[in-house]
Design an enzyme around this catalytic site. Sequence first.
Site, PDB file in Angstrom:
ATOM      1  N   HIS A  17      -6.088  31.705   4.530  1.00 24.84           N
ATOM      2  CA  HIS A  17      -5.353  31.840   5.791  1.00 24.84           C
ATOM      3  C   HIS A  17      -5.457  33.243   6.384  1.00 24.84           C
ATOM      4  O   HIS A  17      -4.615  33.647   7.171  1.00 24.84           O
ATOM      5  CB  HIS A  17      -3.868  31.501   5.588  1.00 24.84           C
TER       6      HIS A  17
ATOM      7  N   GLU B 291      -8.566  18.986  13.749  1.00 29.14           N
ATOM      8  CA  GLU B 291      -9.155  20.000  14.633  1.00 29.14           C
ATOM      9  C   GLU B 291     -10.481  19.549  15.224  1.00 29.14           C
ATOM     10  O   GLU B 291     -10.747  19.768  16.400  1.00 29.14           O
ATOM     11  CB  GLU B 291      -9.344  21.330  13.886  1.00 29.14           C
TER      12      GLU B 291
END
Lengths: 315, 330
Positions: free
Chosen positions: A116, A47
């Site tokens: 998450h 990322e």
Amino acid sequence: MLEEMRLDENIVLMGEEVGYYQGAYKVTQGLLEEFGSDRVVDTPIAEAGFAGIGIGAAMVGLRPIIEFMTWNFSFVAFDQIVQNAAKLYQMSAGQLQVPIVFRGPNGAAKQVSSQHSHAVEAFYTHVPGLWVCAPATPRDAKGLLKAAIRDNNPVIFLEGETLYGIKGEVPEVEEDEIIPIGKAAVAREGTDATIVTWGSPYYTSLAAAERLAGAGIECEIIDMRSLRPLDMETVLQSVRKTNRCVVVHEHWPYAGPGAEIVDGIQRDAMDHLDAPILRVTGQDVPMPYATNLEENVLPTEARVEEAVKQVCYRQ
Amino acid sequence: MAAQKDTLLARYKDMFRIRRFEEEAARGYAKGKIGGFLHLYIGQESIAVGASATLKPDDYVFQTYRDHGTAIARGTSTRAAMAELYGKDPGISRGLGGSMHFFDPANGFYGGYGIIGGHVALAAGAAFKSKYKKEGTVSMCFFGEGATNIGGFHEGASLAGLWKLPMVLVCENNTYAMGTPFSRTSPVEDITKKAAGYGMASDRFDGHDVQEVEARIGAAVELARSGGGPTLIEILTYRFRGHSMSDPGKYRTSQEVEERKKRDPLKVTKTQLESLGCSEDEILALENQVEEEIADAVQFAEEAPPARHDVMERSVYAPSNYVYPPVGQP
């Protein structure tokens, strides 16, 4: 994205599984076939790397869309977003623009637990130089995304992970409807209390409002849609009418746009308030796995209902 | 021979300009005219100048916070650079960036970055655009050896290698990351060994000779420009001053610094010029030109108007008046 990419070759899409896999949540389905792998670029799990590449490409004229498979993964790219994307326009005294959209699913899904399930808006709204959008309806998602892609600044675009299944009318291509960044919507009119919300809890709030209507309390719901800039004018107008307010959001209670909205109301509508403003938030804990715990950590209909009754002194 | 002499004289002048600019910057800092951090490039000038000589005006250059030399080598005016250090309105970043954040895209300089490593990915992004648009431009990213341990460097290099981007990664190994020698922070001392993992070419050499820097980096630039992908270059160099102005330099001996100063790139180039038949007077004349330029830059910065609040406020967000180009056109 499809409509915008057809209009401008400078728009490229980059992220994990956006191409051959057709998107982890199928948001990018079909884009690879139409635009090819030069424009729909599959990336490794990196990322910080591909967020940085997007920013660098934006600095020199492209208009990249960076998909984070979920916003939970954006923290490893936090340096790129905060230190580079948000600041480059100012650090360079306007010599460099960063027209880029970072998008992906935000907030809790079902039982995906601690790492998450972040609702990330409090982190990103803090930063001058970024715009932050959090649409709740399909129509707003489309119109706001178009605005985000056409904007010359970095935009944080938060798509509620649990909202991908929501169906609704969206305008046709020819209408080219743009929902401006920084404009809230009155999603439900009411006279007794204002509920300010955005993203997934919008639906929780709607359901609570229907139940409260049965008890004779008519709620006005303000869907913020954007969190930076905040459309405080729409909020204040409603609060001046209802004199009571509950802010409902998924992010943790400590600081963030929820607190910012409350601050704005107390400053600019103090004399109109008949009760302290309450917040219904995600609880101040990392997200647990077990369903019975998770359900209660998220803002529930019952908690919204209770808060509204409390500001209406109807307990 | 005459052409080589003229070229080398030009390189010497460019290096001398950076050296004198920074010496005056240090003076301004000591006087309290310049604040914050000031990281000097003194001792490394051959790299900025040699590298810039291999680039075209529309190529992209990225640097860390030690950025004065590279920006000036790219063409940033010493007036605008000094005014930036003084925090003045006509500064190259209008007083919003300071020493660590010079930006001069008109001269192909895309920034000084205070957070090292991440800028490698930005440079790869410029290279991505170059490749996507088939521009034929090259993106060059400078960083110190200390940056090669951080994730941003690794991810940027890895993607540049994966996508064969037209990029040159130039590691200026100036021996110390702040006060720590590389041997204490990296299990592998030869940084170019990492190139294999990124699937890119590499080169490693000593940086005191500007002609060699130009030739070796030039080869990497040509490889990138012709579609051959990126190269990781490690140049062994040495900074004569501290990490920043507040560094007392206790991690190295003065003998070591003196020893390294024997290979001062300016001295080395001067000797080369003499052997090419350049007279002392020729060099002095050139130095005098630079002295005048730097004195003018200092005076300009002293007298320049202060940075402006309205510029600061208006430059947080860019105006959004973007209109799509007609379909099918770049």
